[in-house]
Scaffold this motif. Structure first.
Motif, PDB file in Angstrom:
ATOM      1  N   GLN A 263       0.831  -1.202   0.000  1.00 45.27           N
ATOM      2  CA  GLN A 263       0.000   0.000   0.000  1.00 45.27           C
ATOM      3  C   GLN A 263       0.862   1.247   0.000  1.00 45.27           C
ATOM      4  O   GLN A 263       2.068   1.189   0.208  1.00 45.27           O
ATOM      5  N   VAL A 264       0.217   2.384  -0.231  1.00 51.81           N
ATOM      6  CA  VAL A 264       0.878   3.680  -0.202  1.00 51.81           C
ATOM      7  C   VAL A 264       0.151   4.545   0.816  1.00 51.81           C
ATOM      8  O   VAL A 264      -1.074   4.655   0.778  1.00 51.81           O
ATOM      9  N   ILE A 265       0.915   5.153   1.737  1.00 55.17           N
ATOM     10  CA  ILE A 265       0.348   6.036   2.738  1.00 55.17           C
ATOM     11  C   ILE A 265       0.834   7.440   2.444  1.00 55.17           C
ATOM     12  O   ILE A 265       2.040   7.681   2.357  1.00 55.17           O
ATOM     13  N   GLU A 266      -0.099   8.356   2.266  1.00 56.11           N
ATOM     14  CA  GLU A 266       0.244   9.751   2.022  1.00 56.11           C
ATOM     15  C   GLU A 266      -0.068  10.557   3.279  1.00 56.11           C
ATOM     16  O   GLU A 266      -1.187  10.533   3.780  1.00 56.11           O
ATOM     17  N   VAL A 267       0.959  11.249   3.777  1.00 56.25           N
ATOM     18  CA  VAL A 267       0.812  12.075   4.978  1.00 56.25           C
ATOM     19  C   VAL A 267       0.893  13.527   4.530  1.00 56.25           C
ATOM     20  O   VAL A 267       1.925  13.976   4.034  1.00 56.25           O
ATOM     21  N   LYS A 268      -0.218  14.234   4.688  1.00 58.20           N
ATOM     22  CA  LYS A 268      -0.280  15.652   4.320  1.00 58.20           C
ATOM     23  C   LYS A 268      -0.666  16.446   5.554  1.00 58.20           C
ATOM     24  O   LYS A 268      -1.719  16.224   6.134  1.00 58.20           O
ATOM     25  N   GLU A 269       0.193  17.345   5.969  1.00 58.17           N
ATOM     26  CA  GLU A 269      -0.057  18.227   7.099  1.00 58.17           C
ATOM     27  C   GLU A 269       0.380  19.629   6.675  1.00 58.17           C
ATOM     28  O   GLU A 269       1.530  19.843   6.340  1.00 58.17           O
ATOM     29  N   ASP A 270      -0.531  20.553   6.705  1.00 61.15           N
ATOM     30  CA  ASP A 270      -0.248  21.947   6.326  1.00 61.15           C
ATOM     31  C   ASP A 270       0.460  21.987   4.969  1.00 61.15           C
ATOM     32  O   ASP A 270      -0.100  21.601   3.966  1.00 61.15           O
ATOM     33  N   ASP A 271       1.731  22.427   4.960  1.00 70.44           N
ATOM     34  CA  ASP A 271       2.434  22.576   3.680  1.00 70.44           C
ATOM     35  C   ASP A 271       3.457  21.469   3.422  1.00 70.44           C
ATOM     36  O   ASP A 271       4.278  21.581   2.530  1.00 70.44           O
ATOM     37  N   PHE A 272       3.430  20.386   4.197  1.00 68.65           N
ATOM     38  CA  PHE A 272       4.376  19.315   3.903  1.00 68.65           C
ATOM     39  C   PHE A 272       3.658  18.055   3.438  1.00 68.65           C
ATOM     40  O   PHE A 272       2.471  17.865   3.683  1.00 68.65           O
ATOM     41  N   TYR A 273       4.438  17.215   2.747  1.00 67.97           N
ATOM     42  CA  TYR A 273       3.891  16.020   2.109  1.00 67.97           C
ATOM     43  C   TYR A 273       4.930  14.906   2.178  1.00 67.97           C
ATOM     44  O   TYR A 273       6.093  15.120   1.843  1.00 67.97           O
ATOM     45  N   ASN A 274       4.519  13.733   2.641  1.00 71.90           N
ATOM     46  CA  ASN A 274       5.365  12.537   2.629  1.00 71.90           C
ATOM     47  C   ASN A 274       4.547  11.375   2.087  1.00 71.90           C
ATOM     48  O   ASN A 274       3.371  11.238   2.422  1.00 71.90           O
ATOM     49  N   ARG A 275       5.184  10.550   1.263  1.00 73.15           N
ATOM     50  CA  ARG A 275       4.533   9.347   0.751  1.00 73.15           C
ATOM     51  C   ARG A 275       5.390   8.146   1.121  1.00 73.15           C
ATOM     52  O   ARG A 275       6.547   8.041   0.705  1.00 73.15           O
ATOM     53  N   ILE A 276       4.801   7.243   1.914  1.00 80.18           N
ATOM     54  CA  ILE A 276       5.474   6.025   2.357  1.00 80.18           C
ATOM     55  C   ILE A 276       4.875   4.858   1.599  1.00 80.18           C
ATOM     56  O   ILE A 276       3.652   4.717   1.534  1.00 80.18           O
ATOM     57  N   ARG A 277       5.725   4.030   1.012  1.00 80.48           N
ATOM     58  CA  ARG A 277       5.255   2.856   0.275  1.00 80.48           C
ATOM     59  C   ARG A 277       5.625   1.601   1.051  1.00 80.48           C
ATOM     60  O   ARG A 277       6.757   1.443   1.496  1.00 80.48           O
ATOM     61  N   ILE A 278       4.635   0.714   1.192  1.00 78.81           N
ATOM     62  CA  ILE A 278       4.864  -0.611   1.763  1.00 78.81           C
ATOM     63  C   ILE A 278       4.772  -1.603   0.619  1.00 78.81           C
ATOM     64  O   ILE A 278       3.762  -1.658  -0.079  1.00 78.81           O
ATOM     65  N   GLN A 279       5.865  -2.354   0.437  1.00 80.68           N
ATOM     66  CA  GLN A 279       5.914  -3.290  -0.680  1.00 80.68           C
ATOM     67  C   GLN A 279       6.782  -4.480  -0.292  1.00 80.68           C
ATOM     68  O   GLN A 279       7.894  -4.311   0.212  1.00 80.68           O
ATOM     69  N   ASP A 280       6.265  -5.682  -0.494  1.00 82.67           N
ATOM     70  CA  ASP A 280       6.988  -6.936  -0.244  1.00 82.67           C
ATOM     71  C   ASP A 280       7.539  -7.016   1.185  1.00 82.67           C
ATOM     72  O   ASP A 280       8.672  -7.442   1.401  1.00 82.67           O
TER      73      ASP A 280
END
Length: 129
Positions: free
Chosen positions: A52-69
């Protein structure tokens, strides 16, 4: 060299191999969940068994964490240094990914989803030369 010496030597090697394998498997024990915290507050807990892909958006920042295998990694972040993207894949109990500008931490939880208090106390809080 006697036959008994060869048998004894083979037995010692077999026991050493078994001990090495047991130590290796227990040291690299993989967790089954990751927990994401932002500024010390739990954002979410996710299974490493589901891609899966988790997108963390707070105010003006953005992080995308990918879980794979069975591993998690920071796929994308809009922080100025991008160091969190270079930290690689994590899947072991004591591994973390940290994005300092966004105060975001991704850590692998142990098999039960809870840290062992004794294990945490025994771990060093800093490492220096």
């Amino acid at each position: 060299m006697k036959k008994n010496d060869v048998v004894l030597g083979g037995g010692i090697l077999a026991i050493a191999l078994v001990l090495f394998l047991v130590m290796h498997l227990t040291r690299n024990e993989a967790g089954n969940q990751i927990q994401i915290t932002v500024d010390g507050v739990v954002y979410g807990t996710y299974s490493l068994e589901k891609n899966q892909v988790i997108e963390v958006k707070e105010d003006d920042f953005y992080n995308r964490i990918r879980i794979q295998d069975g591993s998690a990694y920071m796929e994308e972040a809009n922080c100025p240094d991008g160091y969190c993207e270079e930290q690689g894949k994590i899947n072991g109990r004591t591994q973390t990914i940290v994005c300092l500008p966004h105060k975001l931490v991704v850590e692998v939880l142990d098999v039960n989803g809870l840290e062992d208090d004794n294990a945490v106390e025994d771990m060093p809080d800093t490492i220096s030369k």
